[in-house]
Design an enzyme around this catalytic site. Structure first.
Site, short mmCIF file in Angstrom:
data_model
loop_
_atom_site.label_atom_id
_atom_site.label_comp_id
_atom_site.label_asym_id
_atom_site.label_seq_id
_atom_site.Cartn_x
_atom_site.Cartn_y
_atom_site.Cartn_z
N ARG A 82 0.79 -1.24 0.00
CA ARG A 82 0.00 0.00 0.00
C ARG A 82 0.81 1.28 0.00
NH1 ARG A 82 -4.96 -1.91 4.00
NH2 ARG A 82 -5.26 -3.90 2.94
N ASP A 149 4.40 -5.43 -16.94
CA ASP A 149 3.39 -6.20 -17.68
C ASP A 149 1.98 -5.62 -17.54
OD1 ASP A 149 2.73 -7.14 -15.09
OD2 ASP A 149 2.29 -9.16 -15.82
N GLU A 213 0.18 -20.52 -21.63
CA GLU A 213 0.26 -21.07 -20.27
C GLU A 213 -1.02 -21.85 -19.97
OE1 GLU A 213 0.38 -18.07 -17.17
OE2 GLU A 213 1.03 -19.51 -15.64
O1 LIG Z 1 -4.57 -5.20 -10.19
C1 LIG Z 1 -5.73 -5.25 -10.58
O2 LIG Z 1 -6.56 -4.42 -10.21
C2 LIG Z 1 -6.17 -6.32 -11.51
C3 LIG Z 1 -7.45 -6.32 -11.99
C4 LIG Z 1 -7.86 -7.35 -12.84
C5 LIG Z 1 -6.97 -8.38 -13.19
C6 LIG Z 1 -5.70 -8.34 -12.67
C7 LIG Z 1 -4.77 -9.46 -13.02
O3 LIG Z 1 -5.12 -10.29 -13.81
C8 LIG Z 1 -3.47 -9.50 -12.39
C9 LIG Z 1 -2.72 -10.75 -12.75
C10 LIG Z 1 -1.30 -10.68 -12.25
O4 LIG Z 1 -0.79 -11.98 -12.16
C11 LIG Z 1 0.58 -11.87 -12.36
N1 LIG Z 1 1.08 -13.23 -12.53
C12 LIG Z 1 1.81 -13.85 -11.61
N2 LIG Z 1 2.09 -15.08 -12.02
C13 LIG Z 1 1.51 -15.26 -13.21
C14 LIG Z 1 1.47 -16.35 -14.12
O5 LIG Z 1 2.00 -17.46 -13.90
N3 LIG Z 1 0.76 -16.15 -15.26
C15 LIG Z 1 0.16 -14.99 -15.55
N4 LIG Z 1 0.19 -13.93 -14.70
C16 LIG Z 1 0.85 -14.07 -13.55
C17 LIG Z 1 0.71 -10.92 -13.50
O6 LIG Z 1 1.96 -10.29 -13.50
C18 LIG Z 1 -0.39 -9.92 -13.18
O7 LIG Z 1 0.12 -8.88 -12.42
C19 LIG Z 1 -5.28 -7.32 -11.85
#
Ligand SMILES: O=C(O)c1cccc(C(=O)CC[C@H]2O[C@@H](n3cnc4c(=O)[nH]cnc43)[C@H](O)[C@@H]2O)c1
Ligand SMILES: [Zn+2]
Length: 353
Positions: A82, A149, A213
């Site tokens: 935060r 990303d 993936e």
């Molecule tokens: O932060 C938000 O408000 C938000 C709102 C809607 C969707 C999202 C995400 O989808 C965040 C996904 C997040 O997951 C991370 N990540 C970590 N490991 C993996 C993986 O193995 N494959 C795909 N994504 C991964 C990625 O960097 C995103 O930050 C967030």
């Protein structure tokens, strides 16, 4: 390395070799690298969160029923970060954990949108990661670079914001080298992100989206043709398409393979069914990575031990695997040569002892 991570099928001296082997890591997420100690410390600071404060309880909390469940849990940990000080602490501690595993260079995937959207000031966020990067290099000798990303499921507003943060010279951090796309793939087609990747590439960033993936090989083709991917995050389903494997091999497009992650998110049923062997057989440049290590009960050393078992590697094979990551990295030529020499010197000394 904890005892829990000693694979009994891999000789103990090979584990010891891996522990001392200089390595590069190309696919590892910022928040997903928070150690149980850091997560429990942040959870204790924010008692409104559902994340357990007890590190033992986190082991159960980090058991996932499927990929969607993993993302829910991941975002509950994102909610704990935060303040800029939380960001700095997390980044610095992640580098410390890497240094303990002899990681000399890492490209860490950061999702700045998730933090700015939650109210962290963008300038303070960039200062926090840069401050930690410089301290980590000076104190541990671990060089960090960033991949920003897009969280694809958050839509084009997230894509726009991530692209702005990655390309605006007044905001983008010095350590930024690449641009990615993460989160769920189902229902989140890659082609819609082409204009954002075009802008990032024009600004000098490398393209490294996740693809294949949790969806089929067409997603990998889309990442290559639409997003001009230079490496593929996971790329697991490429094994289903011999033409794609041949294309990846011929063009030397590396795969960032994360075996334990694929089991933890249930993208692949068992390690023995993981297609990593098919990739190497097809001549694809394979790198091995930890993705979200504490969440998946792994670390980079363990991923090398897993690869040793699945690919039947000895010390020389493991050294070659470490050199694959150096080759596939976005380090400059002298930086690559330095780590390659270190790997060779270490391996020769080990084999002579
Ligand atoms: O932060 C938000 O408000 C938000 C709102 C809607 C969707 C999202 C995400 O989808 C965040 C996904 C997040 O997951 C991370 N990540 C970590 N490991 C993996 C993986 O193995 N494959 C795909 N994504 C991964 C990625 O960097 C995103 O930050 C967030
Ligand atoms: Zn990932």
């Amino acid at each position: 390395m904890t005892e829990r991570l000693v694979d009994p099928a891999v000789p103990r001296d090979l584990h010891a070799f891996i522990a001392g082997l200089p390595k590069a890591e190309l696919h590892v997420h910022h928040v997903g690298s928070a150690s149980p100690r850091i997560v429990s410390e942040l959870a204790a600071r924010h008692p409104d969160s559902k994340v357990p404060t007890d590190p033992e309880a986190l082991v159960d909390y980090f058991q996932f029923t499927d990929f969607a469940h993993f993302i829910d849990v991941y975002l509950s940990v994102v909610d704990l970060i935060r303040t800029p000080e939380d960001v700095r602490l997390l980044t610095y501690e992640v580098a410390r954990d890497m240094a303990r595993q002899q990681v000399r260079y890492a490209e860490l995937t950061i999702t700045p949108y998730s933090s700015t959207r939650r109210g962290i000031d963008e300038g303070a966020f960039m200062d926090a990661i840069e401050d930690a990067r410089k301290a980590a290099e000076a104190e541990f000798g671990t060089v960090l670079r960033w991949c920003f990303d897009i969280p694809g499921e958050a839509g084009l507003e997230a894509a726009e914001e991530t692209t702005r943060l990655a390309t605006d010279d007044r905001v983008r951090p010095e350590g930024l080298v690449s641009f990615g796309l993460g989160g769920p793939e189902i229902g989140v087609g890659r082609p819609q992100f082409k204009p954002y990747f075009d802008r990032a590439i024009a600004a000098g960033l490398h393209s490294v989206p996740h693809a294949g993936e949790t969806t089929g090989p067409q997603t990998v083709w889309d990442a290559l043709t639409e997003l001009r991917a230079e490496r593929i995050g996971h790329g697991t389903s490429s094994a289903q398409d011999p033409k794609l494997l041949a294309h990846l091999a011929e063009r030397r497009i590396p795969l960032e393979v994360c075996p334990t992650s694929n089991i933890a998110t249930r993208a692949v049923r068992t390690l023995d069914e993981h297609p990593i062997k098919e990739f190497t057989r097809a001549g694809v440049l394979v790198t091995v990575n930890s993705d979200d290590p504490p969440m998946f009960g792994t670390d980079l050393n363990n991923e090398y031990a897993v690869a040793a078992r699945l690919l039947d590697l000895d010390e020389r094979g493991l050294a070659d695997l470490a050199k694959n990551a150096v080759e596939a990295s976005f380090l400059d030529v002298p930086g690559k040569a330095r780590i390659r020499d270190e790997i060779d010197t270490y391996t020769a000394a080990w084999l002579a002892s």
